[in-house]
Design a protein around this motif. Structure first.
Motif, PDB file in Angstrom:
ATOM      1  N   GLU A 130       0.805  -1.238  -0.196  1.00 42.28           N
ATOM      2  CA  GLU A 130      -0.086  -0.076  -0.074  1.00 42.28           C
ATOM      3  C   GLU A 130       0.744   1.286  -0.091  1.00 42.28           C
ATOM      4  O   GLU A 130       1.766   1.322   1.175  1.00 42.28           O
ATOM      5  CB  GLU A 130      -0.840   0.053   1.267  1.00 42.28           C
ATOM      6  CG  GLU A 130      -1.795  -1.124   1.606  1.00 42.28           C
ATOM      7  CD  GLU A 130      -2.916  -1.123   0.447  1.00 42.28           C
ATOM      8  OE1 GLU A 130      -3.193  -0.158  -0.098  1.00 42.28           O
ATOM      9  OE2 GLU A 130      -3.685  -2.079   0.301  1.00 42.28           O
ATOM     10  N   HIS A 152      -0.492   4.309   0.254  1.00 42.99           N
ATOM     11  CA  HIS A 152      -1.316   5.280   1.031  1.00 42.99           C
ATOM     12  C   HIS A 152      -2.153   4.397   2.201  1.00 42.99           C
ATOM     13  O   HIS A 152      -2.436   3.613   1.887  1.00 42.99           O
ATOM     14  CB  HIS A 152      -2.269   6.307  -0.014  1.00 42.99           C
ATOM     15  CG  HIS A 152      -1.127   6.839  -0.933  1.00 42.99           C
ATOM     16  ND1 HIS A 152      -0.713   8.045  -0.794  1.00 42.99           N
ATOM     17  CD2 HIS A 152      -1.003   6.434  -2.284  1.00 42.99           C
ATOM     18  CE1 HIS A 152      -0.050   8.289  -1.816  1.00 42.99           C
ATOM     19  NE2 HIS A 152      -0.220   7.396  -2.883  1.00 42.99           N
ATOM     20  N   GLY A 153      -2.319   5.224   3.073  1.00 42.91           N
ATOM     21  CA  GLY A 153      -3.292   4.819   3.879  1.00 42.91           C
ATOM     22  C   GLY A 153      -3.288   3.598   4.707  1.00 42.91           C
ATOM     23  O   GLY A 153      -3.927   2.620   5.279  1.00 42.91           O
ATOM     24  N   THR A 175      -4.671   3.587   8.118  1.00 45.28           N
ATOM     25  CA  THR A 175      -6.100   3.520   8.359  1.00 45.28           C
ATOM     26  C   THR A 175      -6.476   2.103   8.187  1.00 45.28           C
ATOM     27  O   THR A 175      -7.377   1.429   8.533  1.00 45.28           O
ATOM     28  CB  THR A 175      -6.876   4.447   7.408  1.00 45.28           C
ATOM     29  OG1 THR A 175      -6.416   4.523   6.280  1.00 45.28           O
ATOM     30  CG2 THR A 175      -6.693   5.977   7.965  1.00 45.28           C
ATOM     31  N   ALA A 176      -5.796   1.279   7.098  1.00 46.39           N
ATOM     32  CA  ALA A 176      -5.753  -0.012   6.690  1.00 46.39           C
ATOM     33  C   ALA A 176      -5.691  -0.947   8.007  1.00 46.39           C
ATOM     34  O   ALA A 176      -6.509  -1.838   8.314  1.00 46.39           O
ATOM     35  CB  ALA A 176      -4.952  -0.445   5.457  1.00 46.39           C
ATOM     36  N   ALA A 217      -5.935   0.199  11.159  1.00 43.87           N
ATOM     37  CA  ALA A 217      -6.843   0.399  12.119  1.00 43.87           C
ATOM     38  C   ALA A 217      -8.142  -0.411  11.944  1.00 43.87           C
ATOM     39  O   ALA A 217      -8.887  -0.897  12.680  1.00 43.87           O
ATOM     40  CB  ALA A 217      -7.085   1.970  12.118  1.00 43.87           C
ATOM     41  N   GLN A 218      -8.365  -0.402  10.674  1.00 41.22           N
ATOM     42  CA  GLN A 218      -9.701  -1.426  10.077  1.00 41.22           C
ATOM     43  C   GLN A 218      -9.423  -2.835  10.643  1.00 41.22           C
ATOM     44  O   GLN A 218     -10.223  -3.236  11.020  1.00 41.22           O
ATOM     45  CB  GLN A 218      -9.791  -1.210   8.342  1.00 41.22           C
ATOM     46  CG  GLN A 218     -10.927  -1.937   7.912  1.00 41.22           C
ATOM     47  CD  GLN A 218     -12.176  -1.598   8.215  1.00 41.22           C
ATOM     48  OE1 GLN A 218     -12.378  -0.496   8.390  1.00 41.22           O
ATOM     49  NE2 GLN A 218     -13.141  -2.390   8.366  1.00 41.22           N
ATOM     50  N   HIS A 258      -4.450   9.940  11.697  1.00 40.14           N
ATOM     51  CA  HIS A 258      -5.670   9.255  10.862  1.00 40.14           C
ATOM     52  C   HIS A 258      -6.076   7.870  11.607  1.00 40.14           C
ATOM     53  O   HIS A 258      -7.135   7.711  12.103  1.00 40.14           O
ATOM     54  CB  HIS A 258      -5.425   8.968   9.519  1.00 40.14           C
ATOM     55  CG  HIS A 258      -5.097  10.414   8.775  1.00 40.14           C
ATOM     56  ND1 HIS A 258      -4.181  10.521   7.773  1.00 40.14           N
ATOM     57  CD2 HIS A 258      -5.979  11.388   8.714  1.00 40.14           C
ATOM     58  CE1 HIS A 258      -4.406  11.590   7.280  1.00 40.14           C
ATOM     59  NE2 HIS A 258      -5.420  12.262   7.712  1.00 40.14           N
ATOM     60  N   GLN A 285      -7.602   8.464  15.071  1.00 42.86           N
ATOM     61  CA  GLN A 285      -8.912   8.964  14.873  1.00 42.86           C
ATOM     62  C   GLN A 285      -9.789   7.773  14.679  1.00 42.86           C
ATOM     63  O   GLN A 285     -11.030   7.885  15.438  1.00 42.86           O
ATOM     64  CB  GLN A 285      -9.037   9.695  13.727  1.00 42.86           C
ATOM     65  CG  GLN A 285     -10.299  10.695  13.683  1.00 42.86           C
ATOM     66  CD  GLN A 285     -10.529  11.575  12.099  1.00 42.86           C
ATOM     67  OE1 GLN A 285      -9.371  11.834  11.408  1.00 42.86           O
ATOM     68  NE2 GLN A 285     -11.501  11.722  11.838  1.00 42.86           N
ATOM     69  N   ALA A 286      -9.368   6.769  14.050  1.00 36.81           N
ATOM     70  CA  ALA A 286     -10.282   5.674  13.587  1.00 36.81           C
ATOM     71  C   ALA A 286     -10.100   4.821  14.751  1.00 36.81           C
ATOM     72  O   ALA A 286     -11.310   4.362  15.327  1.00 36.81           O
ATOM     73  CB  ALA A 286      -9.548   4.639  12.531  1.00 36.81           C
TER      74      ALA A 286
END
Lengths: 112, 294
Positions: free
Chosen positions: A47, A49-50, A53-54, A56-57, A76, A79-80
């Protein structure tokens, strides 16, 4: 209760991975049945980017009660993770999962 | 020359801090002594060409990008938005959809594919564009707001603004970002000529090599300017000769130049030798770019 560790391996003696988003493994310890399980997070390497957040998911899906990591997630990811009321403990780097667990139990880790 | 787009001369480098802005501002101001010219600062994460010019602001506008906004009552939590987002900018965490506008690349996939239109796109400010006039010199710059991560859409929009407003000019000078990643590709991809400026050090050579390979992949005519010539070693010169890359100029290492730059002054106005180098650089760029404006 379930604890999640960001780690470079899947055993108690494995080193912690200081990174959150790009951690190699997420190791879960369930102190109820005392079982250590792991999730291989290496797909995130591809990845651009991100990654935060990935991951965190992924934490959300694994649904631990506590996250123990090194440098700390970026804004980010935090936040998640706060959205799902995750308790986040940082500064558990340069040590094994076992040592990180001990430090957590002794209240020596920083909660953000 | 009317009805043509200007010859675009992009000034890039691999390594940061090698003199892109020094060259861009001096070259543009030098050209402006004879004719109208536009200088565009495409280093939108850290634009600094503007430090050298005080002019009249003739136009200012917000730069925006489109990002999805969650319309909770419409959402059925099908999870498609999260699945299609390549940038993990949309997360479904139980009964909540979280959107991270800074991560969003404005591809519209989540918004268009949402079966219940629960992610309409809205515009979000990312920074501002300014256009200044200093006699013959038009100066356009964009500046990202603090915390904004994506330079490419802003660079693209800034180029578009210049294209729409300055087609009548003969020359455009673009001050590009450092490095060789997406912002540099966006900044240089429509250039007619790329000047790579470097310093004659091992670090300078390392990053110059990467920049040369990048510009070759983009099939750009290019030349090298060696800045602070006299420090380091001759490896950059040897490399350019071996690779058949024209060295347009060697700007000497000089305390006087550093002092002028650090006090916000243009160098060529004080040092005649630099003015001659600018003239040589410009002649070469225009000669090689001529095919592009014929």
């Amino acid at each position: 209760m379930k604890l999640a560790f960001t780690a470079k391996g899947t055993e108690w003696d494995s080193m912690m991975d200081p990174r959150f988003g790009r951690t190699q493994f997420i190791v879960i310890y369930d102190d109820h049945n005392q079982i250590l399980t792991s999730f291989n997070n290496s797909a995130v390497e591809h990845e651009a980017h991100g990654a935060g957040t990935a991951t965190a998911q992924k934490i959300f899906e694994l649904s631990p009660d506590v996250l123990i990591t090194g440098n700390g997630p970026g804004s980010h990811a935090v936040q998640a993770l706060k959205q799902i009321n995750m308790r986040i403990f940082t500064e558990a780097h340069n040590m094994t999962i076992k040592q990180a667990f001990e430090k957590y139990k002794n209240g020596e880790l920083n909660e953000i | 020359m009317t009805n043509h787009s200007p010859v675009r001369i992009a000034i890039a480098s691999g390594k940061g801090g090698t003199g892109k802005t020094t060259l861009a501002t001096n070259l543009a101001a030098y050209i402006a002594e004879q004719e109208e010219v536009v200088l565009v600062d495409l280093d939108v994460e850290e634009p600094n060409s503007g430090l050298f010019f005080k002019g009249d602001l003739i136009h200012e506008e917000s730069n925006v990008k489109m990002t999805p906004q969650w319309d909770e009552p419409k959402c059925t939590f099908c999870g498609l938005c999260q699945k299609v987002c390549n940038f993990h900018a949309v997360l479904q965490l139980g009964p909540t959809i979280l959107v991270f506008p800074e991560l969003c690349h404005s591809c519209y996939a989540c918004s268009e594919l949402c079966p219940t239109d629960a992610l309409p796109m809205i515009s979000k400010r990312t920074g501002k564009l300014s256009d200044l006039r200093i006699n013959n010199l038009h100066f356009v710059e964009s500046r990202l707001d603090v915390g904004e991560e994506q330079a490419v859409p802003t660079i693209s929009k800034t180029k578009q603004y210049s294209n729409e407003n300055y087609t009548h000019l003969r020359i455009e000078i673009d001050d590009c970002p450092p490095g060789i990643s997406c912002p540099v590709i966006e900044a240089t991809k429509n250039a007619h000529f790329v000047i790579l400026i470097t310093e004659p050090t091992p670090f300078g050579l390392h990053d110059l090599t990467l920049a040369v390979e990048t510009m070759r992949a983009l099939k750009k005519p290019m030349g090298v300017v060696v800045n602070r010539y006299g420090i380091g070693n001759e490896a950059v010169i040897d490399y350019c000769q071996k690779e058949n890359i024209t060295i347009l100029a060697k700007i000497p290492n000089s305390r006087r130049i550093a002092e002028l730059y650090s006090s916000g002054k243009l160098i060529y106005q004080e040092i005649p030798e630099v003015k001659e180098l600018l003239s040589t650089i410009l002649d070469y760029c225009l000669k090689v770019s001529k095919g592009g404006i014929a």
